[in-house]
Design a protein around this motif. Structure first.
Motif, short mmCIF file in Angstrom:
data_model
loop_
_atom_site.label_atom_id
_atom_site.label_comp_id
_atom_site.label_asym_id
_atom_site.label_seq_id
_atom_site.Cartn_x
_atom_site.Cartn_y
_atom_site.Cartn_z
N GLY A 99 0.45 -0.80 0.60
CA GLY A 99 -0.04 -0.21 0.19
C GLY A 99 1.20 0.91 -0.31
N ARG A 100 0.13 2.18 -0.21
CA ARG A 100 0.82 3.61 0.09
C ARG A 100 1.29 3.37 1.82
NH1 ARG A 100 -0.61 7.16 -4.23
NH2 ARG A 100 -0.15 9.23 -2.65
N ARG A 101 2.44 4.40 1.77
CA ARG A 101 3.13 4.37 2.90
C ARG A 101 3.28 5.80 3.80
NH1 ARG A 101 0.19 0.65 3.69
NH2 ARG A 101 0.79 -1.37 4.21
N THR A 102 2.97 6.59 4.14
CA THR A 102 3.96 8.01 4.08
C THR A 102 3.73 8.71 5.66
OG1 THR A 102 1.54 8.91 4.08
CG2 THR A 102 1.98 9.06 2.00
N PHE A 103 4.57 10.06 5.66
CA PHE A 103 4.64 10.57 7.01
C PHE A 103 4.17 11.97 6.70
CE2 PHE A 103 8.48 12.80 6.27
CZ PHE A 103 8.61 12.47 5.79
N CYS A 104 3.70 12.27 7.61
CA CYS A 104 2.96 14.09 7.06
C CYS A 104 4.11 15.49 8.01
CB CYS A 104 1.45 14.02 7.19
SG CYS A 104 0.75 12.58 5.88
N ARG A 105 4.13 16.29 7.50
CA ARG A 105 4.78 17.30 8.50
C ARG A 105 4.59 18.24 8.27
NH1 ARG A 105 11.04 16.81 7.73
NH2 ARG A 105 10.86 14.40 8.69
N GLY A 106 4.68 19.49 8.70
CA GLY A 106 4.29 21.07 8.52
C GLY A 106 2.88 20.67 7.45
N GLY A 107 1.80 19.86 7.30
CA GLY A 107 1.15 20.12 7.02
C GLY A 107 1.32 19.30 5.27
N TYR A 108 2.48 18.97 4.87
CA TYR A 108 2.58 18.31 3.97
C TYR A 108 3.01 16.23 4.01
CZ TYR A 108 2.41 22.61 1.66
OH TYR A 108 3.13 23.91 1.60
N CYS A 109 2.85 15.50 3.38
CA CYS A 109 2.60 14.03 3.43
C CYS A 109 4.15 13.51 2.13
CB CYS A 109 1.63 13.35 3.24
SG CYS A 109 0.22 13.84 4.60
N PHE A 110 4.51 12.84 2.78
CA PHE A 110 5.84 12.55 2.15
C PHE A 110 5.66 11.26 2.05
CE2 PHE A 110 7.83 16.27 2.25
CZ PHE A 110 7.29 17.13 3.27
N PRO A 111 6.71 10.05 0.50
CA PRO A 111 6.69 8.79 1.14
C PRO A 111 7.28 8.10 2.56
CG PRO A 111 6.89 9.39 -1.51
CD PRO A 111 6.68 10.66 -0.58
N SER A 112 6.80 7.22 3.16
CA SER A 112 8.10 6.65 4.48
C SER A 112 9.42 6.27 3.90
CB SER A 112 6.61 5.84 5.20
OG SER A 112 7.25 5.15 5.85
N LEU A 113 10.31 6.63 5.10
CA LEU A 113 11.55 6.11 4.92
C LEU A 113 11.70 5.20 6.47
CD1 LEU A 113 13.55 9.15 4.06
CD2 LEU A 113 13.10 7.23 2.85
N LYS A 114 10.22 4.90 6.93
CA LYS A 114 10.59 4.07 8.44
C LYS A 114 10.10 2.76 7.84
CE LYS A 114 7.45 3.35 12.01
NZ LYS A 114 6.56 3.70 13.04
N GLY A 115 11.26 1.77 7.90
CA GLY A 115 11.41 0.07 8.06
C GLY A 115 10.09 -0.42 8.30
N ALA A 116 9.79 -0.60 9.00
CA ALA A 116 8.36 -1.41 9.91
C ALA A 116 6.84 -0.84 9.16
CB ALA A 116 8.23 -0.61 11.21
N ASP A 117 7.08 -0.26 8.61
CA ASP A 117 5.66 0.40 6.75
C ASP A 117 5.93 -0.41 6.67
OD1 ASP A 117 5.74 4.08 7.68
OD2 ASP A 117 4.69 2.17 8.62
N PHE A 118 7.11 -1.45 6.01
CA PHE A 118 7.02 -2.56 4.57
C PHE A 118 7.17 -3.54 4.86
CE2 PHE A 118 8.50 1.31 1.91
CZ PHE A 118 8.29 2.42 2.34
N ASP A 119 6.63 -4.46 3.94
CA ASP A 119 6.46 -5.60 3.78
C ASP A 119 6.94 -6.67 3.40
OD1 ASP A 119 3.26 -3.74 3.32
OD2 ASP A 119 3.53 -4.81 5.03
N HIS A 120 7.94 -6.02 1.87
CA HIS A 120 8.63 -7.44 1.81
C HIS A 120 9.93 -6.37 1.56
CE1 HIS A 120 5.05 -9.24 0.15
NE2 HIS A 120 4.31 -7.68 0.25
N TRP A 121 11.19 -7.22 1.56
CA TRP A 121 12.15 -7.20 1.61
C TRP A 121 13.35 -7.82 0.79
CZ3 TRP A 121 14.05 -2.52 4.24
CH2 TRP A 121 12.67 -2.34 5.27
N GLY A 122 14.04 -7.39 -0.49
CA GLY A 122 15.64 -7.32 -1.16
C GLY A 122 16.39 -8.48 -0.22
#
Length: 131
Positions: A99-122
């Motif tokens: 799915g789409r994973r984002t974090f929001c700051r100052g009224g804007y949302c950005f793609p997440s850089l948090k590992g726990a938000d991701f389900d599949h790994w190489g």
């Protein structure tokens, strides 16, 4: 089950470039978050770059030097790494979310850089930068 396969790591001198790629198979990734993470020996895993439908976000340590992009026709995620530094040396991992994973700051949302938000790994690839 999404499977991710990275390639394109290697050993370079400081200031040089690399372009790792990550091919996704086994499930849909279009419209979902994909990202690159890295982990250096003795350090915690950190998010490097993340992207959702062409919109990226980057860790401060790589802004201006790294660029990530997807080729949906090839189910491939790229990481263009330039002006590499010895501190970029790490194992690099591709990740995908269900799915789409984002974090929001100052009224804007950005793609997440948090590992726990991701389900599949190489499996990861090694990038080594020598001074």
């Amino acid at each position: 089950q999404v499977q991710l396969m990275e390639s394109g790591g290697g050993s370079v001198q400081a200031g040089e470039s690399l372009r790792p790629s990550c091919v996704a198979s086994g499930g849909p990734t279009g419209g979902n978050s994909m990202a690159w993470f890295r982990q250096a020996p003795g350090k915690e895993r950190e998010g490097v770059a993340s992207i959702i439908e062409g919109s990226p976000s980057y860790a401060d340590a790589v802004k201006g030097r790294f660029t990530t992009a997807t080729d949906n026709a090839k189910n491939t995620l790229y990481l263009e790494m330039s002006s590499l530094k010895p501190e970029d040396t790490a194992q690099y991992y591709c990740a995908a979310a269900n799915g789409r994973r984002t974090f929001c700051r100052g009224g804007y949302c950005f793609p997440s850089l948090k590992g726990a938000d991701f389900d599949h790994w190489g499996q990861g690839i090694q990038v080594t930068v020598s001074s």
